[in-house]
Design a protein around this motif. Structure first.
Motif, PDB file in Angstrom:
ATOM      1  N   GLY A   1      58.874  48.514-106.471  1.00 54.77           N
ATOM      2  CA  GLY A   1      59.345  47.461-107.123  1.00 54.77           C
ATOM      3  C   GLY A   1      60.886  47.217-107.204  1.00 54.77           C
ATOM      4  O   GLY A   1      61.508  46.247-106.670  1.00 54.77           O
TER       5      GLY A   1
ATOM      6  N   GLY B   1      61.827  46.459-103.624  1.00 55.38           N
ATOM      7  CA  GLY B   1      61.373  45.250-103.218  1.00 55.38           C
ATOM      8  C   GLY B   1      60.228  45.149-102.164  1.00 55.38           C
ATOM      9  O   GLY B   1      60.164  44.223-101.416  1.00 55.38           O
TER      10      GLY B   1
ATOM     11  N   PRO C   1      56.623  45.178-101.565  1.00 54.27           N
ATOM     12  CA  PRO C   1      55.199  44.737-102.263  1.00 54.27           C
ATOM     13  C   PRO C   1      54.056  45.355-102.250  1.00 54.27           C
ATOM     14  O   PRO C   1      53.324  45.209-102.924  1.00 54.27           O
ATOM     15  CB  PRO C   1      55.172  43.157-101.397  1.00 54.27           C
ATOM     16  CG  PRO C   1      55.301  43.643 -99.929  1.00 54.27           C
ATOM     17  CD  PRO C   1      56.724  44.604-100.033  1.00 54.27           C
TER      18      PRO C   1
ATOM     19  N   GLY D   1      55.690  43.975-109.955  1.00 62.32           N
ATOM     20  CA  GLY D   1      55.724  43.080-108.743  1.00 62.32           C
ATOM     21  C   GLY D   1      54.907  43.625-107.538  1.00 62.32           C
ATOM     22  O   GLY D   1      55.488  43.407-106.259  1.00 62.32           O
ATOM     23  N   VAL D   2      54.175  44.716-107.652  1.00 62.85           N
ATOM     24  CA  VAL D   2      53.545  45.320-106.649  1.00 62.85           C
ATOM     25  C   VAL D   2      52.147  45.163-106.617  1.00 62.85           C
ATOM     26  O   VAL D   2      51.474  45.247-107.585  1.00 62.85           O
ATOM     27  CB  VAL D   2      53.908  46.866-106.864  1.00 62.85           C
ATOM     28  CG1 VAL D   2      53.277  47.669-105.615  1.00 62.85           C
ATOM     29  CG2 VAL D   2      55.444  46.975-106.524  1.00 62.85           C
ATOM     30  N   ARG D   3      51.460  45.044-105.455  1.00 57.33           N
ATOM     31  CA  ARG D   3      50.162  45.033-105.152  1.00 57.33           C
ATOM     32  C   ARG D   3      49.783  46.547-104.691  1.00 57.33           C
ATOM     33  O   ARG D   3      50.177  47.199-104.020  1.00 57.33           O
ATOM     34  CB  ARG D   3      49.709  44.030-103.862  1.00 57.33           C
ATOM     35  CG  ARG D   3      49.863  42.657-104.534  1.00 57.33           C
ATOM     36  CD  ARG D   3      49.277  41.974-103.572  1.00 57.33           C
ATOM     37  NE  ARG D   3      50.003  41.725-102.343  1.00 57.33           N
ATOM     38  CZ  ARG D   3      49.575  41.153-101.168  1.00 57.33           C
ATOM     39  NH1 ARG D   3      48.426  40.552-101.262  1.00 57.33           N
ATOM     40  NH2 ARG D   3      50.396  41.106 -99.861  1.00 57.33           N
TER      41      ARG D   3
END
Length: 265
Positions: free
Chosen positions: A204, A207, A209, A245-247
């Motif tokens: 995160g 940046g 993902p 904000g991470v898969r």
């Protein structure tokens, strides 16, 4: 097995009971799991046969990048169909910009930029960066590779890593850490979960993902019991990933084993 003209029988796994095609594809002695390990043996056997022949042969059956591209489009069509409750045609799914990604785990003793130089020269354009816990001392196996020390990673440090790789023409597709979060030992389980969350936090911060990982399993439990534990254990991990904000992507191990075989039992 209950034949009509004889008593019931219990047969052990034995490839010698298969037809000629099955026997040719079998690689493990009777009694072992059939199918899963054989798929890897037969894949490498087919690829090496083509290498020895100087190129792909007409009889080759191993998947190509074109096959992988088709499968990705097909799976997305299935997901969209389920989500929208309608039939979805493949031509509704656009093409993908596929890249050849290198997991950096085997390069234990190499600097990440040196790995990038080698990778670009061999056709790679993206990295999945190995992020096992950083340590020193005795030689570590490849699964312990730490190309990014995620503990306390700052945004500036993350930008430096991305910038350095970018100068070599390499982008970062994801961070990788493949522990066993369902391990039977509670202390070990907690240790790897704490680090997995650090990897997610680092992704995160940078940046990036995606974090690639593994579900794991307790060898004393069958698949259904492991799944129930996974739901409890991974719920806060997934929540942390969402907040960052991470898969999460999981290693595509089919885990097709019976209740008597590891990791199912």
């Amino acid at each position: 097995i209950g034949p009509r003209d004889g008593p019931n029988q219990t047969l052990m796994r034995d490839f010698t009971l298969m037809n000629d095609t099955g026997v040719a594809a079998a690689t493990l002695p009777p009694g072992h799991v059939e199918g899963f390990a054989d798929s890897f043996f037969n894949f490498f056997r087919a690829v090496y046969a083509d290498v020895d022949a100087g190129g792909r042969q007409e009889c080759s059956t191993w998947a190509t990048f074109e096959d992988g591209h088709y499968e990705m489009r097909f799976c997305d069509a299935v997901v969209r169909s389920a989500r929208e409750n309608r039939w979805v045609q493949l031509d509704e799914i656009g093409d993908y910009d596929m890249k050849l990604v290198l997991l950096t785990a085997p390069f234990v003793y190499s600097d990440l930029r040196d790995v990038a130089t080698w990778a670009v020269a061999h056709g790679f354009s993206a990295f999945e960066i190995a992020c096992w816990p950083a340590s020193s001392g005795e030689a570590r196996r490849y699964a312990g590779t730490s190309h990014i020390d995620v503990a306390g990673l700052t945004a500036m440090q993350g930008d430096e890593i991305k910038g350095g790789l970018g100068e070599n023409g390499i982008e970062i597709s994801g961070l990788g850490y493949y522990p066993n979060p369902l391990h039977v030992d509670a202390d070990h389980r907690e240790e790897v979960i704490v680090h997995l969350k650090k990897v997610i936090t680092a992704a995160g911060t940078m940046g990036i993902p995606i974090v690639n990982t593994f579900v794991g399993g307790d060898r004393a439990l069958n698949i259904d019991e492991n799944w129930a534990r996974a739901v409890d254990i991974f719920t806060p991990i997934v929540a942390h990933a969402q907040a960052s904000g991470v898969r999460l992507c999981f290693e595509n191990c089919t885990m097709i084993f019976s209740y008597d075989d590891w990791p199912g039992g």
